[in-house]
Design an enzyme around this catalytic site. Structure first.
Site: not given
Ligand code: ADP
Ligand code: MG
Length: 462
Positions: A121, A226
Protein backbone atom coordinates in the site's frame (compact mmCIF):
# COMPACT_ATOMS: atom_id res chain seq x y z
CA UNK A 1 -1.05 6.74 -10.92
CA UNK A 2 1.23 4.92 -13.26
CA UNK A 3 3.91 2.90 -11.54
CA UNK A 4 6.31 1.75 -14.20
CA UNK A 5 8.87 -0.09 -12.14
CA UNK A 6 10.75 -1.23 -15.24
CA UNK A 7 12.62 2.05 -15.04
CA UNK A 8 14.00 0.91 -11.68
CA UNK A 9 16.22 -1.56 -13.42
CA UNK A 10 17.96 1.14 -15.37
CA UNK A 11 18.60 3.50 -12.50
CA UNK A 12 22.17 3.68 -11.33
CA UNK A 13 23.60 4.21 -7.86
CA UNK A 14 24.15 7.85 -8.78
CA UNK A 15 20.50 8.21 -9.74
CA UNK A 16 19.43 6.92 -6.34
CA UNK A 17 22.00 9.03 -4.61
CA UNK A 18 20.66 12.20 -6.19
CA UNK A 19 17.06 11.12 -5.64
CA UNK A 20 17.88 10.62 -1.96
CA UNK A 21 19.56 14.01 -1.88
CA UNK A 22 16.35 15.61 -3.18
CA UNK A 23 14.40 13.73 -0.51
CA UNK A 24 16.74 14.96 2.21
CA UNK A 25 16.54 18.50 0.93
CA UNK A 26 12.76 18.31 1.03
CA UNK A 27 12.96 18.01 4.76
CA UNK A 28 13.52 21.74 4.80
CA UNK A 29 12.41 22.86 1.39
CA UNK A 30 9.30 22.36 -0.65
CA UNK A 31 11.50 22.90 -3.68
CA UNK A 32 15.11 21.93 -3.13
CA UNK A 33 17.59 24.36 -4.70
CA UNK A 34 19.69 22.67 -7.38
CA UNK A 35 22.89 23.77 -5.65
CA UNK A 36 21.77 22.13 -2.44
CA UNK A 37 20.96 18.86 -4.22
CA UNK A 38 24.39 19.02 -5.76
CA UNK A 39 26.00 19.68 -2.41
CA UNK A 40 24.18 16.86 -0.62
CA UNK A 41 24.71 14.35 -3.41
CA UNK A 42 28.27 15.51 -3.87
CA UNK A 43 28.91 13.68 -7.12
CA UNK A 44 32.15 14.45 -8.83
CA UNK A 45 32.50 16.71 -11.87
CA UNK A 46 29.05 18.23 -11.81
CA UNK A 47 27.50 14.78 -12.14
CA UNK A 48 24.40 15.80 -10.19
CA UNK A 49 23.03 17.92 -13.00
CA UNK A 50 23.35 15.13 -15.51
CA UNK A 51 21.61 12.76 -13.14
CA UNK A 52 18.85 15.28 -12.45
CA UNK A 53 18.15 15.38 -16.17
CA UNK A 54 17.71 11.63 -16.17
CA UNK A 55 15.46 11.69 -13.10
CA UNK A 56 13.42 14.40 -14.73
CA UNK A 57 13.04 12.35 -17.89
CA UNK A 58 11.59 9.50 -15.87
CA UNK A 59 9.36 11.88 -13.90
CA UNK A 60 10.96 10.99 -10.59
CA UNK A 61 11.56 14.62 -9.78
CA UNK A 62 9.76 17.78 -10.75
CA UNK A 63 11.50 20.97 -11.74
CA UNK A 64 10.38 24.33 -10.45
CA UNK A 65 11.96 27.66 -11.22
CA UNK A 66 9.25 29.99 -10.00
CA UNK A 67 11.23 31.24 -6.99
CA UNK A 68 14.64 29.79 -7.66
CA UNK A 69 15.96 26.86 -9.59
CA UNK A 70 15.04 23.70 -7.74
CA UNK A 71 13.51 20.26 -7.64
CA UNK A 72 11.08 18.23 -5.62
CA UNK A 73 10.34 14.52 -5.57
CA UNK A 74 7.27 13.32 -7.39
CA UNK A 75 5.21 10.53 -5.86
CA UNK A 76 6.86 8.21 -8.37
CA UNK A 77 10.29 9.25 -7.10
CA UNK A 78 9.19 8.59 -3.54
CA UNK A 79 7.69 5.23 -4.61
CA UNK A 80 11.00 4.23 -6.13
CA UNK A 81 12.94 5.10 -2.99
CA UNK A 82 10.58 3.03 -0.85
CA UNK A 83 10.50 0.12 -3.29
CA UNK A 84 14.27 0.09 -3.60
CA UNK A 85 14.61 0.00 0.18
CA UNK A 86 12.14 -2.85 0.53
CA UNK A 87 13.81 -4.83 -2.23
CA UNK A 88 17.20 -4.26 -0.59
CA UNK A 89 15.77 -5.56 2.66
CA UNK A 90 14.54 -8.66 0.85
CA UNK A 91 10.87 -7.99 1.69
CA UNK A 92 9.81 -8.50 -1.91
CA UNK A 93 11.46 -8.94 -5.26
CA UNK A 94 8.91 -7.86 -7.87
CA UNK A 95 5.92 -5.61 -8.31
CA UNK A 96 2.79 -6.86 -10.03
CA UNK A 97 -0.66 -5.56 -10.84
CA UNK A 98 -2.56 -2.84 -9.08
CA UNK A 99 -5.34 -4.29 -6.93
CA UNK A 100 -6.81 -1.21 -5.37
CA UNK A 101 -7.00 2.50 -5.75
CA UNK A 102 -8.34 4.76 -3.07
CA UNK A 103 -8.38 8.50 -2.90
CA UNK A 104 -5.44 8.36 -0.58
CA UNK A 105 -3.56 5.26 -1.64
CA UNK A 106 -2.61 2.84 -4.40
CA UNK A 107 -2.39 -0.87 -3.67
CA UNK A 108 -0.26 -3.29 -5.68
CA UNK A 109 0.53 -6.95 -5.51
CA UNK A 110 4.18 -7.68 -4.89
CA UNK A 111 5.95 -11.03 -4.82
CA UNK A 112 8.67 -12.16 -2.46
CA UNK A 113 11.68 -14.17 -3.54
CA UNK A 114 9.88 -17.44 -2.73
CA UNK A 115 6.84 -16.41 -4.80
CA UNK A 116 4.53 -15.39 -1.96
CA UNK A 117 2.15 -12.67 -3.12
CA UNK A 118 1.83 -9.75 -0.73
CA UNK A 119 0.02 -6.42 -0.79
CA UNK A 120 1.89 -3.11 -1.01
CA UNK A 121 0.00 0.00 0.00
CA UNK A 122 1.46 3.33 -1.11
CA UNK A 123 -0.08 6.18 0.81
CA UNK A 124 -0.82 9.32 -1.17
CA UNK A 125 -2.02 11.90 1.21
CA UNK A 126 -1.36 14.89 -1.01
CA UNK A 127 -4.11 13.72 -3.32
CA UNK A 128 -6.93 15.34 -1.43
CA UNK A 129 -6.85 18.94 -0.45
CA UNK A 130 -5.02 19.79 2.69
CA UNK A 131 -8.09 21.26 4.33
CA UNK A 132 -9.95 18.00 3.87
CA UNK A 133 -7.03 16.02 5.23
CA UNK A 134 -6.50 18.29 8.16
CA UNK A 135 -10.11 18.19 9.22
CA UNK A 136 -10.10 14.40 9.12
CA UNK A 137 -6.68 13.50 10.37
CA UNK A 138 -5.82 14.14 13.95
CA UNK A 139 -2.16 13.39 13.48
CA UNK A 140 -1.70 16.76 11.86
CA UNK A 141 -2.63 18.46 15.07
CA UNK A 142 -1.67 22.13 15.04
CA UNK A 143 0.63 22.03 12.12
CA UNK A 144 0.09 24.95 9.81
CA UNK A 145 1.97 23.86 6.77
CA UNK A 146 2.31 20.35 5.48
CA UNK A 147 4.50 18.27 3.36
CA UNK A 148 2.98 15.35 1.50
CA UNK A 149 6.05 13.23 1.97
CA UNK A 150 5.79 13.64 5.67
CA UNK A 151 2.03 13.15 5.80
CA UNK A 152 2.09 10.01 3.70
CA UNK A 153 4.96 8.59 5.70
CA UNK A 154 3.10 9.28 8.89
CA UNK A 155 -0.11 7.69 7.57
CA UNK A 156 1.86 4.58 6.59
CA UNK A 157 3.57 4.37 9.95
CA UNK A 158 0.30 4.78 11.79
CA UNK A 159 -1.41 2.16 9.67
CA UNK A 160 1.47 -0.26 10.14
CA UNK A 161 1.56 0.20 13.92
CA UNK A 162 -2.19 -0.20 14.30
CA UNK A 163 -2.32 -3.23 12.05
CA UNK A 164 0.43 -4.90 14.03
CA UNK A 165 -1.21 -4.16 17.38
CA UNK A 166 -4.60 -5.38 16.16
CA UNK A 167 -3.08 -8.55 14.81
CA UNK A 168 -1.36 -9.23 18.10
CA UNK A 169 -4.72 -8.94 19.83
CA UNK A 170 -6.32 -11.47 17.54
CA UNK A 171 -8.26 -9.16 15.22
CA UNK A 172 -8.77 -10.38 11.66
CA UNK A 173 -6.44 -7.95 9.88
CA UNK A 174 -3.66 -8.41 7.32
CA UNK A 175 -0.30 -9.47 8.66
CA UNK A 176 1.76 -6.25 8.81
CA UNK A 177 5.18 -7.11 7.41
CA UNK A 178 7.16 -3.95 6.89
CA UNK A 179 6.94 -0.24 6.49
CA UNK A 180 9.21 2.29 4.83
CA UNK A 181 8.44 5.90 3.97
CA UNK A 182 4.84 5.97 2.66
CA UNK A 183 4.77 2.25 1.89
CA UNK A 184 3.27 -0.59 3.95
CA UNK A 185 3.76 -4.24 3.06
CA UNK A 186 1.17 -6.65 4.38
CA UNK A 187 -0.22 -10.07 3.63
CA UNK A 188 -2.73 -10.34 0.84
CA UNK A 189 -6.20 -10.84 2.26
CA UNK A 190 -8.07 -13.59 0.43
CA UNK A 191 -11.46 -12.68 -0.96
CA UNK A 192 -13.04 -9.42 -2.04
CA UNK A 193 -14.17 -6.17 -0.53
CA UNK A 194 -17.71 -6.62 0.83
CA UNK A 195 -18.97 -3.94 -1.56
CA UNK A 196 -18.44 -6.37 -4.44
CA UNK A 197 -20.42 -9.18 -2.84
CA UNK A 198 -23.99 -9.51 -4.11
CA UNK A 199 -25.05 -12.56 -2.21
CA UNK A 200 -24.22 -14.20 1.09
CA UNK A 201 -25.23 -17.62 2.31
CA UNK A 202 -25.47 -16.38 5.82
CA UNK A 203 -25.97 -12.61 5.86
CA UNK A 204 -27.18 -12.53 9.48
CA UNK A 205 -24.11 -14.33 10.69
CA UNK A 206 -21.74 -12.12 8.68
CA UNK A 207 -23.57 -9.05 9.94
CA UNK A 208 -23.23 -10.19 13.55
CA UNK A 209 -19.56 -10.91 13.04
CA UNK A 210 -18.91 -7.48 11.58
CA UNK A 211 -20.86 -5.60 14.23
CA UNK A 212 -19.06 -7.75 16.79
CA UNK A 213 -15.78 -6.40 15.43
CA UNK A 214 -16.82 -2.77 15.93
CA UNK A 215 -17.80 -3.58 19.50
CA UNK A 216 -14.65 -5.58 20.17
CA UNK A 217 -12.51 -2.74 18.82
CA UNK A 218 -14.22 -0.32 21.20
CA UNK A 219 -13.72 -2.76 24.08
CA UNK A 220 -10.03 -2.59 23.23
CA UNK A 221 -10.13 1.20 23.20
CA UNK A 222 -10.30 1.88 19.48
CA UNK A 223 -12.68 3.08 16.78
CA UNK A 224 -12.00 2.35 13.13
CA UNK A 225 -13.66 5.53 11.79
CA UNK A 226 -13.98 4.25 8.22
CA UNK A 227 -15.68 0.99 8.88
CA UNK A 228 -17.70 0.25 5.77
CA UNK A 229 -18.21 -2.20 2.92
CA UNK A 230 -15.03 -0.92 1.17
CA UNK A 231 -12.80 -1.71 4.11
CA UNK A 232 -14.18 -5.12 5.00
CA UNK A 233 -12.88 -8.10 3.06
CA UNK A 234 -14.76 -11.36 2.85
CA UNK A 235 -13.66 -14.72 1.48
CA UNK A 236 -15.58 -17.64 -0.02
CA UNK A 237 -16.14 -19.15 3.42
CA UNK A 238 -17.59 -15.84 4.54
CA UNK A 239 -14.72 -15.07 6.88
CA UNK A 240 -14.27 -11.36 7.33
CA UNK A 241 -11.17 -9.23 7.71
CA UNK A 242 -10.84 -5.50 8.14
CA UNK A 243 -8.35 -3.21 6.43
CA UNK A 244 -7.42 0.48 6.16
CA UNK A 245 -6.38 1.93 9.52
CA UNK A 246 -4.77 5.36 9.20
CA UNK A 247 -7.81 7.18 10.55
CA UNK A 248 -8.42 5.12 13.71
CA UNK A 249 -8.94 6.99 16.96
CA UNK A 250 -9.10 6.22 20.64
CA UNK A 251 -12.40 5.75 22.47
CA UNK A 252 -11.36 8.78 24.48
CA UNK A 253 -11.37 10.98 21.40
CA UNK A 254 -13.78 13.88 21.87
CA UNK A 255 -15.88 12.72 18.89
CA UNK A 256 -15.60 9.05 19.73
CA UNK A 257 -19.34 8.51 20.17
CA UNK A 258 -20.08 10.07 16.79
CA UNK A 259 -17.39 8.00 15.01
CA UNK A 260 -18.58 4.82 16.67
CA UNK A 261 -22.22 5.45 15.77
CA UNK A 262 -21.22 6.29 12.21
CA UNK A 263 -19.30 3.01 11.83
CA UNK A 264 -22.26 1.07 13.20
CA UNK A 265 -24.72 2.95 11.02
CA UNK A 266 -22.71 2.20 7.87
CA UNK A 267 -22.97 -1.52 8.51
CA UNK A 268 -26.67 -1.41 9.37
CA UNK A 269 -27.43 0.60 6.26
CA UNK A 270 -25.39 -1.60 3.95
CA UNK A 271 -26.82 -4.89 5.22
CA UNK A 272 -30.33 -3.44 5.17
CA UNK A 273 -30.01 -2.37 1.56
CA UNK A 274 -27.84 -5.09 0.03
CA UNK A 275 -29.05 -8.16 1.91
CA UNK A 276 -32.50 -6.96 2.96
CA UNK A 277 -31.86 -7.49 6.62
CA UNK A 278 -34.50 -5.78 8.67
CA UNK A 279 -33.76 -4.28 12.02
CA UNK A 280 -36.21 -3.62 14.80
CA UNK A 281 -35.56 0.06 14.94
CA UNK A 282 -36.12 0.71 11.26
CA UNK A 283 -39.75 1.60 11.72
CA UNK A 284 -38.93 4.66 13.78
CA UNK A 285 -35.53 5.19 12.23
CA UNK A 286 -35.68 7.69 9.47
CA UNK A 287 -32.51 8.77 7.64
CA UNK A 288 -31.60 11.30 10.23
CA UNK A 289 -31.82 8.92 13.15
CA UNK A 290 -28.86 9.31 15.41
CA UNK A 291 -29.36 7.46 18.61
CA UNK A 292 -32.12 5.18 19.52
CA UNK A 293 -32.48 4.53 23.18
CA UNK A 294 -35.30 2.07 22.55
CA UNK A 295 -33.27 -0.06 20.16
CA UNK A 296 -31.90 -2.76 22.38
CA UNK A 297 -30.01 -4.67 19.68
CA UNK A 298 -27.93 -1.85 18.24
CA UNK A 299 -24.60 -1.47 20.06
CA UNK A 300 -24.50 1.57 22.25
CA UNK A 301 -21.18 3.31 22.72
CA UNK A 302 -21.75 4.37 26.30
CA UNK A 303 -22.65 0.89 27.49
CA UNK A 304 -19.61 -0.83 26.03
CA UNK A 305 -17.14 -1.97 28.63
CA UNK A 306 -13.89 -0.56 27.33
CA UNK A 307 -11.53 -2.54 29.45
CA UNK A 308 -10.69 -5.54 27.31
CA UNK A 309 -7.33 -4.01 26.56
CA UNK A 310 -5.90 -0.56 26.26
CA UNK A 311 -4.72 -0.61 22.72
CA UNK A 312 -5.41 3.08 22.45
CA UNK A 313 -3.06 3.74 25.34
CA UNK A 314 -0.54 1.30 23.95
CA UNK A 315 -0.62 3.17 20.69
CA UNK A 316 -0.50 6.47 22.54
CA UNK A 317 -4.11 7.29 21.80
CA UNK A 318 -4.85 8.11 18.21
CA UNK A 319 -1.12 8.29 17.60
CA UNK A 320 1.19 5.34 17.33
CA UNK A 321 4.16 4.78 19.58
CA UNK A 322 5.19 7.32 22.16
CA UNK A 323 8.44 7.89 20.37
CA UNK A 324 6.74 8.51 17.04
CA UNK A 325 4.41 10.89 18.75
CA UNK A 326 7.35 12.70 20.34
CA UNK A 327 9.18 12.91 17.01
CA UNK A 328 6.04 14.18 15.44
CA UNK A 329 5.42 16.81 18.09
CA UNK A 330 8.94 17.99 17.53
CA UNK A 331 8.28 18.18 13.83
CA UNK A 332 5.05 20.05 14.42
CA UNK A 333 6.83 22.60 16.56
CA UNK A 334 9.50 22.95 13.93
CA UNK A 335 6.79 23.23 11.33
CA UNK A 336 6.36 26.89 12.05
CA UNK A 337 10.06 27.43 11.42
CA UNK A 338 9.71 25.48 8.25
CA UNK A 339 7.00 27.81 7.06
CA UNK A 340 9.39 30.64 7.57
CA UNK A 341 12.09 28.82 5.67
CA UNK A 342 10.06 28.49 2.54
CA UNK A 343 9.36 32.20 2.59
CA UNK A 344 12.84 33.26 3.53
CA UNK A 345 15.56 31.65 1.56
CA UNK A 346 18.28 33.07 3.71
CA UNK A 347 17.15 31.51 6.93
CA UNK A 348 19.99 29.95 8.81
CA UNK A 349 18.16 26.65 9.14
CA UNK A 350 18.62 26.13 5.42
CA UNK A 351 22.06 24.90 6.14
CA UNK A 352 23.17 21.40 5.44
CA UNK A 353 23.61 20.93 9.19
CA UNK A 354 19.94 21.62 9.73
CA UNK A 355 18.98 19.08 7.14
CA UNK A 356 21.14 16.43 8.72
CA UNK A 357 19.76 17.20 12.15
CA UNK A 358 16.15 17.12 11.04
CA UNK A 359 16.59 14.11 8.83
CA UNK A 360 18.16 12.25 11.68
CA UNK A 361 15.40 13.23 14.03
CA UNK A 362 12.69 12.01 11.73
CA UNK A 363 14.35 8.90 10.38
CA UNK A 364 13.17 10.00 6.98
CA UNK A 365 15.84 7.90 5.45
CA UNK A 366 16.79 4.74 7.20
CA UNK A 367 20.37 4.83 6.13
CA UNK A 368 22.00 1.93 7.88
CA UNK A 369 19.53 -0.56 6.53
CA UNK A 370 18.61 0.81 3.19
CA UNK A 371 22.04 1.90 2.11
CA UNK A 372 24.17 -1.12 1.89
CA UNK A 373 27.57 -0.83 0.43
CA UNK A 374 28.77 -2.57 -2.68
CA UNK A 375 27.63 -6.03 -3.38
CA UNK A 376 24.43 -5.81 -1.35
CA UNK A 377 23.02 -3.10 -3.53
CA UNK A 378 24.41 -4.62 -6.70
CA UNK A 379 22.97 -7.96 -5.89
CA UNK A 380 19.67 -6.34 -5.20
CA UNK A 381 19.75 -4.52 -8.46
CA UNK A 382 20.10 -7.78 -10.31
CA UNK A 383 17.41 -9.22 -8.08
CA UNK A 384 14.96 -6.66 -9.27
CA UNK A 385 13.26 -8.77 -11.83
CA UNK A 386 10.53 -6.32 -11.63
CA UNK A 387 7.69 -7.31 -13.88
CA UNK A 388 5.38 -4.39 -13.90
CA UNK A 389 1.93 -4.30 -15.27
CA UNK A 390 1.46 -0.87 -16.71
CA UNK A 391 -1.46 0.49 -14.93
CA UNK A 392 -3.13 3.70 -15.79
CA UNK A 393 -4.76 4.41 -12.51
CA UNK A 394 -7.21 7.08 -11.63
CA UNK A 395 -6.29 10.63 -12.16
CA UNK A 396 -3.43 11.90 -10.13
CA UNK A 397 -3.88 14.95 -8.09
CA UNK A 398 -4.23 18.08 -10.15
CA UNK A 399 -1.06 19.75 -9.09
CA UNK A 400 1.02 16.79 -10.12
CA UNK A 401 -0.56 16.80 -13.53
CA UNK A 402 -0.10 20.49 -13.85
CA UNK A 403 3.46 20.01 -12.80
CA UNK A 404 4.06 17.45 -15.47
CA UNK A 405 2.64 19.67 -18.20
CA UNK A 406 4.87 22.50 -17.11
CA UNK A 407 7.68 20.03 -17.04
CA UNK A 408 7.18 19.14 -20.69
CA UNK A 409 6.82 22.73 -21.72
CA UNK A 410 10.07 23.92 -20.27
CA UNK A 411 11.98 20.73 -20.85
CA UNK A 412 14.24 22.03 -23.57
CA UNK A 413 15.02 25.18 -21.70
CA UNK A 414 15.70 23.22 -18.57
CA UNK A 415 18.04 20.82 -20.26
CA UNK A 416 19.98 23.81 -21.51
CA UNK A 417 20.09 25.28 -18.06
CA UNK A 418 21.13 22.04 -16.42
CA UNK A 419 23.93 21.65 -18.94
CA UNK A 420 25.05 25.14 -18.15
CA UNK A 421 25.04 24.48 -14.44
CA UNK A 422 26.88 21.28 -15.01
CA UNK A 423 29.58 23.02 -17.02
CA UNK A 424 29.90 25.61 -14.29
CA UNK A 425 30.23 22.95 -11.63
CA UNK A 426 32.87 21.15 -13.66
CA UNK A 427 34.75 24.39 -14.17
CA UNK A 428 34.51 25.17 -10.49
CA UNK A 429 35.71 21.72 -9.54
CA UNK A 430 38.68 21.91 -11.91
CA UNK A 431 39.78 25.46 -11.57
CA UNK A 432 38.91 25.98 -7.95
CA UNK A 433 36.84 28.89 -9.22
CA UNK A 434 33.64 29.54 -7.38
CA UNK A 435 30.56 28.44 -9.26
CA UNK A 436 28.75 31.48 -10.51
CA UNK A 437 25.30 31.91 -9.16
CA UNK A 438 22.61 31.87 -11.77
CA UNK A 439 19.94 34.55 -11.92
CA UNK A 440 17.54 32.35 -10.00
CA UNK A 441 20.11 30.84 -7.85
CA UNK A 442 19.53 30.05 -4.27
CA UNK A 443 21.76 31.44 -1.60
CA UNK A 444 22.80 28.76 0.78
CA UNK A 445 24.78 29.59 3.84
CA UNK A 446 25.57 26.08 4.92
CA UNK A 447 29.14 25.22 4.21
CA UNK A 448 30.75 21.88 3.82
CA UNK A 449 30.85 20.87 7.41
CA UNK A 450 31.46 17.79 9.39
CA UNK A 451 27.73 17.18 9.15
CA UNK A 452 28.08 17.25 5.44
CA UNK A 453 30.44 14.32 5.59
CA UNK A 454 27.81 12.51 7.63
CA UNK A 455 25.40 12.87 4.75
CA UNK A 456 28.03 11.60 2.38
CA UNK A 457 28.40 8.54 4.52
CA UNK A 458 24.66 8.03 4.54
CA UNK A 459 24.47 8.42 0.81
CA UNK A 460 27.47 6.33 -0.02
CA UNK A 461 25.48 3.19 -0.55
CA UNK A 462 23.25 4.25 -3.42
P1 ADP B 1 -7.71 3.39 0.97
O1 ADP B 1 -7.14 3.94 2.21
O2 ADP B 1 -7.23 4.12 -0.23
O3 ADP B 1 -9.20 3.21 1.01
P2 ADP B 1 -7.49 0.53 1.42
O4 ADP B 1 -6.50 0.05 2.43
O5 ADP B 1 -8.91 0.55 1.85
O6 ADP B 1 -7.04 1.94 0.83
O7 ADP B 1 -7.35 -0.38 0.12
C1 ADP B 1 -8.07 -0.12 -1.07
C2 ADP B 1 -8.46 -1.43 -1.72
O8 ADP B 1 -7.30 -2.23 -1.97
C3 ADP B 1 -9.35 -2.29 -0.84
O9 ADP B 1 -10.71 -1.99 -1.02
C4 ADP B 1 -9.02 -3.70 -1.30
O10 ADP B 1 -9.75 -4.02 -2.45
C5 ADP B 1 -7.56 -3.60 -1.69
N1 ADP B 1 -6.68 -4.04 -0.59
C6 ADP B 1 -6.10 -3.26 0.34
N2 ADP B 1 -5.34 -3.98 1.20
C7 ADP B 1 -5.46 -5.27 0.79
C8 ADP B 1 -4.92 -6.51 1.26
N3 ADP B 1 -4.09 -6.56 2.31
N4 ADP B 1 -5.26 -7.63 0.60
C9 ADP B 1 -6.08 -7.59 -0.46
N5 ADP B 1 -6.61 -6.47 -0.96
C10 ADP B 1 -6.30 -5.30 -0.35
MG1 MG C 1 -10.32 1.95 2.15
Amino acid sequence: MKLDVDVLRYLSKEDFRVLTAVEMGMRNHEIVPSELVDRIASLKHGGTYKVLKNLLKHKLVHHDSSKYDGFRLTYLGYDFLAIKTMVNRGVFASVGRQIGVGKESDIFEVASEDGTILAMKLHRLGRVSFRAVKSKRDYLKHRRSYNWLYLSRLAALKEFSFMKALEEHGFPVPNALDCNRHCVIMSLVPGYPLVQVKELQNPEMVFERIIGLVVCLAEHGLIHCDFNEFNIMIDDDENVAMIDFPQMVSVSHRNAQMYFDRDVECIYKFFGKRFNLSFEEQADHSDSAEEDAEDSSRPCFSSINKTAGFLDKELAASGFTRKDQADMDKFIEEGSDEDAVSGDEEDASDSTEAIVRDTDALHLSEQPEQIQEGDGADKDETRQRVAASRHESEAQDGSEERGECEEDACDAELVKRLNKQRRRAIAAAHGGRKALASRNSYKDKGGRSSHNSKIQKQLSGW
